[in-house]
Write an enzyme that holds these catalytic residues in place. Sequence first.
Site, PDB file in Angstrom:
ATOM      1  N   SER A  81       0.833  -1.198   0.000  1.00  0.00           N
ATOM      2  CA  SER A  81       0.000   0.000   0.000  1.00  0.00           C
ATOM      3  C   SER A  81       0.871   1.253   0.000  1.00  0.00           C
ATOM      4  O   SER A  81       1.678   1.461   0.910  1.00  0.00           O
ATOM      5  CB  SER A  81      -0.901   0.009   1.237  1.00  0.00           C
ATOM      6  OG  SER A  81      -1.472   1.300   1.377  1.00  0.00           O
ATOM      7  N   HIS A 141      -1.124  -1.299  -4.228  1.00  0.00           N
ATOM      8  CA  HIS A 141      -2.414  -1.024  -3.584  1.00  0.00           C
ATOM      9  C   HIS A 141      -2.557   0.490  -3.381  1.00  0.00           C
ATOM     10  O   HIS A 141      -1.720   1.131  -2.747  1.00  0.00           O
ATOM     11  CB  HIS A 141      -2.453  -1.753  -2.241  1.00  0.00           C
ATOM     12  CG  HIS A 141      -3.760  -1.684  -1.521  1.00  0.00           C
ATOM     13  ND1 HIS A 141      -4.822  -2.529  -1.786  1.00  0.00           N
ATOM     14  CD2 HIS A 141      -4.176  -0.871  -0.522  1.00  0.00           C
ATOM     15  CE1 HIS A 141      -5.826  -2.247  -0.974  1.00  0.00           C
ATOM     16  NE2 HIS A 141      -5.469  -1.224  -0.203  1.00  0.00           N
ATOM     17  N   ASP A 149      -4.923   3.412  -1.939  1.00  0.00           N
ATOM     18  CA  ASP A 149      -6.033   3.688  -1.020  1.00  0.00           C
ATOM     19  C   ASP A 149      -6.655   5.041  -1.322  1.00  0.00           C
ATOM     20  O   ASP A 149      -6.075   6.088  -1.044  1.00  0.00           O
ATOM     21  CB  ASP A 149      -5.520   3.663   0.423  1.00  0.00           C
ATOM     22  CG  ASP A 149      -5.197   2.260   0.884  1.00  0.00           C
ATOM     23  OD1 ASP A 149      -6.093   1.392   0.815  1.00  0.00           O
ATOM     24  OD2 ASP A 149      -4.038   2.025   1.297  1.00  0.00           O
ATOM     25  N   MET A 208      -9.360   7.632  -0.378  1.00  0.00           N
ATOM     26  CA  MET A 208     -10.194   7.991   0.782  1.00  0.00           C
ATOM     27  C   MET A 208     -10.767   9.387   0.583  1.00  0.00           C
ATOM     28  O   MET A 208     -10.053  10.286   0.130  1.00  0.00           O
ATOM     29  CB  MET A 208      -9.352   7.983   2.062  1.00  0.00           C
ATOM     30  CG  MET A 208      -8.652   6.665   2.342  1.00  0.00           C
ATOM     31  SD  MET A 208      -7.822   6.719   3.942  1.00  0.00           S
ATOM     32  CE  MET A 208      -6.929   5.162   3.913  1.00  0.00           C
ATOM     33  N   HIS A 228      -8.369   0.602  -4.008  1.00  0.00           N
ATOM     34  CA  HIS A 228      -9.275   0.325  -2.891  1.00  0.00           C
ATOM     35  C   HIS A 228     -10.027   1.609  -2.573  1.00  0.00           C
ATOM     36  O   HIS A 228      -9.460   2.544  -2.015  1.00  0.00           O
ATOM     37  CB  HIS A 228      -8.414  -0.153  -1.691  1.00  0.00           C
ATOM     38  CG  HIS A 228      -9.192  -0.394  -0.438  1.00  0.00           C
ATOM     39  ND1 HIS A 228      -8.579  -0.504   0.794  1.00  0.00           N
ATOM     40  CD2 HIS A 228     -10.518  -0.561  -0.217  1.00  0.00           C
ATOM     41  CE1 HIS A 228      -9.495  -0.720   1.715  1.00  0.00           C
ATOM     42  NE2 HIS A 228     -10.681  -0.755   1.134  1.00  0.00           N
ATOM     43  N   MET A 240     -12.280   3.715  -0.572  1.00  0.00           N
ATOM     44  CA  MET A 240     -12.941   3.936   0.716  1.00  0.00           C
ATOM     45  C   MET A 240     -13.655   5.276   0.614  1.00  0.00           C
ATOM     46  O   MET A 240     -13.226   6.295   1.164  1.00  0.00           O
ATOM     47  CB  MET A 240     -11.899   3.929   1.846  1.00  0.00           C
ATOM     48  CG  MET A 240     -11.406   2.524   2.166  1.00  0.00           C
ATOM     49  SD  MET A 240      -9.835   2.531   3.035  1.00  0.00           S
ATOM     50  CE  MET A 240      -8.727   2.748   1.641  1.00  0.00           C
ATOM     51  N   MET A 298     -11.221  -6.205   5.626  1.00  0.00           N
ATOM     52  CA  MET A 298     -10.406  -5.255   6.391  1.00  0.00           C
ATOM     53  C   MET A 298     -10.031  -5.886   7.728  1.00  0.00           C
ATOM     54  O   MET A 298     -10.903  -6.396   8.439  1.00  0.00           O
ATOM     55  CB  MET A 298     -11.181  -3.956   6.649  1.00  0.00           C
ATOM     56  CG  MET A 298     -11.405  -3.055   5.442  1.00  0.00           C
ATOM     57  SD  MET A 298      -9.920  -2.542   4.554  1.00  0.00           S
ATOM     58  CE  MET A 298      -8.927  -1.822   5.866  1.00  0.00           C
ATOM     59  N   GLY A 349      -8.977   3.615   7.172  1.00  0.00           N
ATOM     60  CA  GLY A 349      -8.722   5.055   7.285  1.00  0.00           C
ATOM     61  C   GLY A 349      -7.264   5.417   7.432  1.00  0.00           C
ATOM     62  O   GLY A 349      -6.843   6.475   6.970  1.00  0.00           O
ATOM     63  N   PHE A 350      -6.489   4.530   8.042  1.00  0.00           N
ATOM     64  CA  PHE A 350      -5.101   4.887   8.321  1.00  0.00           C
ATOM     65  C   PHE A 350      -4.186   3.668   8.209  1.00  0.00           C
ATOM     66  O   PHE A 350      -4.614   2.546   8.495  1.00  0.00           O
ATOM     67  CB  PHE A 350      -4.968   5.477   9.731  1.00  0.00           C
ATOM     68  CG  PHE A 350      -5.831   6.683   9.936  1.00  0.00           C
ATOM     69  CD1 PHE A 350      -5.404   7.938   9.529  1.00  0.00           C
ATOM     70  CD2 PHE A 350      -7.103   6.557  10.474  1.00  0.00           C
ATOM     71  CE1 PHE A 350      -6.225   9.047   9.677  1.00  0.00           C
ATOM     72  CE2 PHE A 350      -7.929   7.654  10.628  1.00  0.00           C
ATOM     73  CZ  PHE A 350      -7.493   8.907  10.227  1.00  0.00           C
ATOM     74  N   GLY A 351      -2.951   3.934   7.826  1.00  0.00           N
ATOM     75  CA  GLY A 351      -1.939   2.893   7.855  1.00  0.00           C
ATOM     76  C   GLY A 351      -1.369   2.765   9.260  1.00  0.00           C
ATOM     77  O   GLY A 351      -1.623   3.600  10.134  1.00  0.00           O
ATOM     78  N   GLY A 352      -0.626   1.697   9.476  1.00  0.00           N
ATOM     79  CA  GLY A 352       0.113   1.539  10.723  1.00  0.00           C
ATOM     80  C   GLY A 352      -0.716   1.170  11.935  1.00  0.00           C
ATOM     81  O   GLY A 352      -0.255   1.282  13.065  1.00  0.00           O
ATOM     82  N   ASP A 380      -6.357  -6.683   4.507  1.00  0.00           N
ATOM     83  CA  ASP A 380      -5.796  -5.333   4.445  1.00  0.00           C
ATOM     84  C   ASP A 380      -5.863  -4.691   5.824  1.00  0.00           C
ATOM     85  O   ASP A 380      -6.949  -4.476   6.356  1.00  0.00           O
ATOM     86  CB  ASP A 380      -6.602  -4.512   3.427  1.00  0.00           C
ATOM     87  CG  ASP A 380      -6.082  -3.092   3.256  1.00  0.00           C
ATOM     88  OD1 ASP A 380      -5.011  -2.766   3.809  1.00  0.00           O
ATOM     89  OD2 ASP A 380      -6.759  -2.313   2.560  1.00  0.00           O
ATOM     90  N   GLY A 381      -4.662  -4.380   6.360  1.00  0.00           N
ATOM     91  CA  GLY A 381      -4.602  -3.679   7.633  1.00  0.00           C
ATOM     92  C   GLY A 381      -3.802  -4.451   8.668  1.00  0.00           C
ATOM     93  O   GLY A 381      -4.188  -5.559   9.069  1.00  0.00           O
ATOM     94  N   GLY A 382      -2.665  -3.893   9.036  1.00  0.00           N
ATOM     95  CA  GLY A 382      -1.854  -4.534  10.076  1.00  0.00           C
ATOM     96  C   GLY A 382      -1.186  -5.821   9.636  1.00  0.00           C
ATOM     97  O   GLY A 382      -0.762  -6.620  10.480  1.00  0.00           O
ATOM     98  N   GLY A 431       1.260  -2.040   4.066  1.00  0.00           N
ATOM     99  CA  GLY A 431       1.725  -0.668   3.885  1.00  0.00           C
ATOM    100  C   GLY A 431       2.972  -0.402   4.694  1.00  0.00           C
ATOM    101  O   GLY A 431       4.088  -0.382   4.184  1.00  0.00           O
ATOM    102  N   SER A 432       2.786  -0.227   6.005  1.00  0.00           N
ATOM    103  CA  SER A 432       3.928   0.106   6.853  1.00  0.00           C
ATOM    104  C   SER A 432       4.956  -1.018   6.896  1.00  0.00           C
ATOM    105  O   SER A 432       6.156  -0.750   7.018  1.00  0.00           O
ATOM    106  CB  SER A 432       3.449   0.477   8.259  1.00  0.00           C
ATOM    107  OG  SER A 432       2.490  -0.435   8.726  1.00  0.00           O
TER     108      SER A 432
HETATM  109  C1  DX5 Z   1      -6.271   1.362   5.621  1.00  0.00           C
HETATM  110  C2  DX5 Z   1      -5.872   1.015   4.220  1.00  0.00           C
HETATM  111  C3  DX5 Z   1      -4.720   0.102   4.148  1.00  0.00           C
HETATM  112  C4  DX5 Z   1      -3.456   0.627   4.780  1.00  0.00           C
HETATM  113  C5  DX5 Z   1      -2.732  -0.548   5.357  1.00  0.00           C
HETATM  114  O1  DX5 Z   1      -7.547   1.864   5.642  1.00  0.00           O
HETATM  115  O2  DX5 Z   1      -6.922   0.433   3.512  1.00  0.00           O
HETATM  116  O3  DX5 Z   1      -4.472  -0.305   2.813  1.00  0.00           O
HETATM  117  O4  DX5 Z   1      -2.602   1.293   3.896  1.00  0.00           O
HETATM  118  O5  DX5 Z   1      -1.614  -0.096   6.037  1.00  0.00           O
HETATM  119  P1  DX5 Z   1      -0.842  -1.038   7.073  1.00  0.00           P
HETATM  120  O6  DX5 Z   1      -0.342  -2.206   6.286  1.00  0.00           O
HETATM  121  O7  DX5 Z   1       0.256  -0.151   7.579  1.00  0.00           O
HETATM  122  O8  DX5 Z   1      -1.827  -1.431   8.115  1.00  0.00           O
HETATM  123 ZN    ZN Z   2      -6.415  -0.488   1.523  1.00  0.00          ZN
END
Ligand code: DX5
Ligand code: ZN
Length: 223
Positions: free
Chosen positions: A8, A32, A34, A36, A65, A67, A136, A141-144, A174-176, A196-197
């Site tokens: 991501s 990927h 995102d 938003m 993706h 959102m 999800m 909404g956010f990475g990390g 997707d996520g964490g 992502g992170s």
């Molecule tokens: C969050 C996004 C994810 C995000 C994942 O809403 O949809 O794609 O970038 O980031 P990580 O892998 O850091 O959780």
């Molecule tokens: Zn995503």
Amino acid sequence: MAPQISPSILSADFARLADDVALIADAADWVHVDVMDNHFVPNLTLGLPVVEALLKHSALPLDCHLMIEDPDRWAPQYAEAGAGSVTIHAEAAKAPIRTLRAIRAAGARAGLGVNPATPVEGLEDLLGEIDMLLLMTVEPGFGGQKFLDVVLPKIRRARALIKDRDLPVWLQVDGGVSAETIERCAEAGADVFVAGSAVYGADDPAEAVRALRNQAAAAGGGE
Ligand code: DX5
Ligand code: ZN
């Protein structure tokens, strides 16, 4: 199917997107993206103009993706622009069947996403309309953010629903997703992993992608 990794770019440098996509071009399967809108989720990122620009600079297909509210209005345009995959959220779409069909008609893979608290039961009849189901594993909404273990049983149930119908639907998480959590996701039946992170926070993003894929494969992801 062998496990696929979709890094991501939410965790990349938004002022150097083309460079950061090039970092993973030889290692990843997708990019990927995102999207938003600050309405469906409490964050604002990028939209169609940036996707169109990225398409010119990415050797990898884009996994968009969305959102956003009103994906019925916007999603087909991402497919028409050339995205390889376009995912809309079940919570936001008012006419998901029409929109998923429009995405496919424009030549992209059609994805349906669900938030952590949204059940997959009730979506069974849509499985024939989609190429990928996105679960999800954080609130979007956010990475990390921290991976939500509570979603693991849903990954298993979603895999079983897909298997029962013998459909070629990919199951994305997707996520964490990281070295600490990807094996649990793969064991539960996921085969496409957004990170992502865990990728862009690593010293060597390409190596991080390869390591994640190896871990997923060893844990049985994509079987
Ligand atoms: C969050 C996004 C994810 C995000 C994942 O809403 O949809 O794609 O970038 O980031 P990580 O892998 O850091 O959780
Ligand atoms: Zn995503």
